[in-house]
Design an enzyme around this catalytic site. Structure first.
Site, short mmCIF file in Angstrom:
data_model
loop_
_atom_site.label_atom_id
_atom_site.label_comp_id
_atom_site.label_asym_id
_atom_site.label_seq_id
_atom_site.Cartn_x
_atom_site.Cartn_y
_atom_site.Cartn_z
N ALA A 13 0.85 -1.18 0.00
CA ALA A 13 0.00 0.00 0.00
C ALA A 13 0.89 1.23 0.00
CB ALA A 13 -0.88 -0.01 1.25
N GLY A 16 3.67 3.66 -4.31
CA GLY A 16 3.90 4.39 -5.55
C GLY A 16 3.69 3.56 -6.80
N LYS A 17 2.94 2.45 -6.67
CA LYS A 17 2.72 1.56 -7.82
C LYS A 17 2.02 2.27 -8.97
CE LYS A 17 0.15 -1.40 -5.58
NZ LYS A 17 0.13 -0.73 -4.27
N ALA A 36 -9.62 0.53 -15.04
CA ALA A 36 -9.74 0.63 -13.58
C ALA A 36 -10.61 -0.51 -13.08
CB ALA A 36 -10.38 1.96 -13.21
N THR A 37 -10.23 -1.10 -11.95
CA THR A 37 -11.03 -2.19 -11.40
C THR A 37 -11.73 -1.80 -10.11
OG1 THR A 37 -9.18 -3.04 -10.12
CG2 THR A 37 -9.43 -3.91 -12.35
N HIS A 52 -6.49 9.49 -8.47
CA HIS A 52 -5.85 8.81 -9.60
C HIS A 52 -6.28 9.44 -10.93
CE1 HIS A 52 -4.33 4.75 -7.82
NE2 HIS A 52 -4.12 5.74 -7.00
N ARG A 55 -4.65 12.69 -11.91
CA ARG A 55 -3.26 12.60 -12.33
C ARG A 55 -3.14 12.24 -13.80
NH1 ARG A 55 -0.73 9.26 -7.97
NH2 ARG A 55 -1.08 7.50 -9.32
N ARG A 56 -4.14 11.56 -14.33
CA ARG A 56 -4.07 11.12 -15.73
C ARG A 56 -4.61 12.22 -16.62
NH1 ARG A 56 -6.49 6.73 -13.46
NH2 ARG A 56 -8.35 7.03 -14.70
#
Lengths: 174, 174, 174
Positions: A13, A16-17, A36-37, A52, A55-56
């Site tokens: 957790a 930074g994955k 995305a899941t 998330h 950021r994209r």
């Protein structure tokens, strides 16, 4: 059946994955596909999904696949770089939905083997703490570890993230 | 703002972080500075602090900074090797004390950037187990992971400890 | 007292430790010795033991040593490759049985130092999650970490498993 174009990105957790996975994909020419899941079933998860998304930037085309991951993957452009974030949440959705896990994983592997461009899979490493007291948590931990092993064996590259930094575990893409 | 002289030493519980961190510092000429962040609020912690103290011999000058870490760091001799053990306990003290975490981390980073000698930071990796059921534990895990990422990005060197052995994650000091 | 022929194989739950350990041993000529430390006290454990047994084919001679590990190791053929799976379960048995841990570890180290063929030790890394709330779990986590450090210091080789893939931590066998 190996998947040389697949990179499996493992880590704990907040290791930074996602950020590093995105950097691997966007190092190639756009457009990029994002699958995305996560399901936004509580506020913690909603906030994380929004962070998330923020950021994209342009260049990404996004899909949501909390369960039908293999089907979504097959419909995505095979020749464009793609990111799945993350497999461990997807596994959790499959287990909670009481779906046929083996069939789901087999279909995912088949779809991955057909990919013709870089494909980055993000997954959590959850087995390095004390044995959970809860039997469901133990089963989840077992299944997550087995899924990671299974995909790592086929992936061309496996990376273990530590504090946002990549450690190379396996690399047949060089 | 990068901190090339900083080494971030990450690892799990009982992975030999403190001992290895001390060996990195004492490989240089004394005197050495030690900044402890632990508070001896129970017997388990008291015993651990005493065991750490017993290991450090002459040559060390020690400070205690359960909270005011940046200020203590600024008062320490900038030209002498220094060890902070550990950042994760400090983070826990900041969160429990309901202090302004962002301000505290920014001040710490600023003090680290001014260092002119080797500076070793010990921190725990706590994100590789099952998601904690407790919301506070989840927040702590998130903040610890983010702090580690943030410092790892700036540090000249990042080391992941496994059973007392160092694995190099990043090294720009060579 | 070092043990150059010993390989310590560390990893989380379902990280592929047993399978990889078996592959290291069976890469050498048979016969091979297997020392199991698990006790089949519940159905989960029984199923796991049976799965491990099914994987080991002809060429293996097996012993069970839930507690008297040093004695079993001394009786095993010193010149044949040997696998102990796993030390963390054995530690758990020693702690639950309230035996003298220091004496047991010292006897194990002495028996390991006498080995004259490849000896693979499997152990769990359990310290990379959040601090357990339970004091017994904390003690077990501490003792497991210390045991791993102690054996890693003496082993000729230390490997950290990630998703079935080995990461070399230390290698003096090359």
């Amino acid at each position: 059946m190996s998947c040389p174009l697949v990179t499996l990105l493992l880590g704990g957790a907040r290791s930074g994955k996602s950020r590093y996975a995105e950097s691997l994909v966007t190092a190639e020419a756009p457009p990029w596909t994002y699958i995305a899941t996560a399901e936004p079933f509580d506020n913690e998860m909603k906030a994380r999904i929004e962070a998330h998304k923020a950021r994209r930037t342009a260049g990404w085309r996004s899909f949501e696949a909390p369960r039908g991951l293999a089907q979504t993957l097959q419909r995505a452009p095979s020749l464009q770089p793609l990111l799945i974030d993350c497999l461990t949440l997807w596994l959790s959705n499959i287990l909670l939905g009481d779906l046929d896990l083996e069939a789901q994983i087999a279909a995912l592997e088949e779809a991955l083997a057909k990919r013709q461009a870089s494909t980055v899979l993000v997954a959590n490493e959850v087995g390095l703490g004390i044995v959970p007291e809860n039997a469901l948590a133990r089963r989840f931990r077992d299944e997550a570890g087995w899924l990671n092993q299974r995909l790592a064996a086929k992936a061309g590259r496996v990376i273990f993230m530590v504090a946002g930094m990549p450690m190379i575990v396996k690399d047949r893409q060089q």
